[in-house]
Design a protein around this motif. Structure first.
Motif, mmCIF file in Angstrom:
data_model
loop_
_atom_site.group_PDB
_atom_site.id
_atom_site.type_symbol
_atom_site.label_atom_id
_atom_site.label_comp_id
_atom_site.label_asym_id
_atom_site.label_seq_id
_atom_site.Cartn_x
_atom_site.Cartn_y
_atom_site.Cartn_z
ATOM 1 N N ASN A 49 0.917 -1.038 0.014
ATOM 2 C CA ASN A 49 0.152 -0.176 0.155
ATOM 3 C C ASN A 49 0.845 1.188 0.010
ATOM 4 N N ARG A 50 0.373 2.425 -0.018
ATOM 5 C CA ARG A 50 0.930 3.664 0.060
ATOM 6 C C ARG A 50 0.495 4.530 1.265
ATOM 7 N N ASP A 51 1.474 5.122 1.960
ATOM 8 C CA ASP A 51 1.067 5.767 3.038
ATOM 9 C C ASP A 51 0.675 7.450 2.674
ATOM 10 N N PRO A 52 -0.013 7.894 3.831
ATOM 11 C CA PRO A 52 -0.461 9.343 3.264
ATOM 12 C C PRO A 52 0.494 10.338 2.815
ATOM 13 N N TRP A 53 2.024 9.935 2.737
ATOM 14 C CA TRP A 53 2.849 10.778 2.275
ATOM 15 C C TRP A 53 3.385 10.273 0.926
ATOM 16 N N GLY A 54 2.585 8.984 0.598
ATOM 17 C CA GLY A 54 2.970 8.743 -0.991
ATOM 18 C C GLY A 54 4.145 7.580 -1.129
#
Length: 189
Positions: free
Chosen positions: A135-140
């Protein structure tokens, strides 16, 4: 694989991932007095995974663990474990794992086979591993996670110290159970 994940693959199909130490854990458990279990962990874990998107079985895992970072929540025991009786952290500051092969479905459960080196002794070990997601975290930042479990005999790695018990048996068991949870961060190509 999602279209987003496919678009981040390098031209060779191999991506490089680094261990995220803030979201990774290497733990162990050993029998004490033949009746209870002592657990501990290593706080200094670094490593790289070269993930072959087209042929995951060709992926490579390289992990380094600082032996001085052992933590059993009891400083006197930790100091003994860092000593020459066990890890000899001054002379052997790192344990290493270098994969040889991955067997099975890397998108689910698989076997991670590689060389574990502790205190200058190298043995092939097999870990039961499982892919936990990507997945990707909120900071990309793209992330991936795996869990692995296994068991090794400490004496095969020169960790021989123990004491005989008056009633029979030994202070420490020979089998060490390993539990590894690792989150990886994709590195830019």
């Amino acid at each position: 694989m999602s279209a987003t994940a496919a678009s981040t693959t390098s031209a060779t199909g191999v991506t490089t991932w680094s261990v995220d130490p803030a979201h990774s854990l290497v733990e162990f458990a050993v029998k004490h007095l033949m009746i209870s279990t002592v657990k501990g962990r290593f706080g200094d874990v670094k490593g790289t995974v070269r993930y072959d998107e087209a042929n995951p079985a060709n992926s490579q895992v390289d992990i380094d663990i600082g032996t001085a970072s052992i933590d059993t929540r009891f400083e006197q025991r930790d100091a003994h474990l860092r000593s020459g009786d066990f890890f000899d952290a001054e002379q052997y500051p790192l344990m290493t794992f270098r994969s040889r092969r991955l067997e099975g479905d890397l998108s689910g459960e698989f076997k991670l086979v590689g060389d574990l080196t502790i205190k200058g002794n190298t043995r092939e070990v097999t870990l039961d591993a499982q892919f936990e997601g990507r997945n990707r975290d909120p900071w990309g930042q793209e992330k991936m996670a795996f869990e692995a479990r296994g068991k090794v005999n400490r004496k095969e790695f020169g960790l021989n110290w123990s004491q005989a018990l008056e009633a029979g048996g030994w202070l420490l068991g020979d089998d060490i159970k390993l539990s590894i949870e690792v989150q990886l961060i994709r590195q830019k190509s």
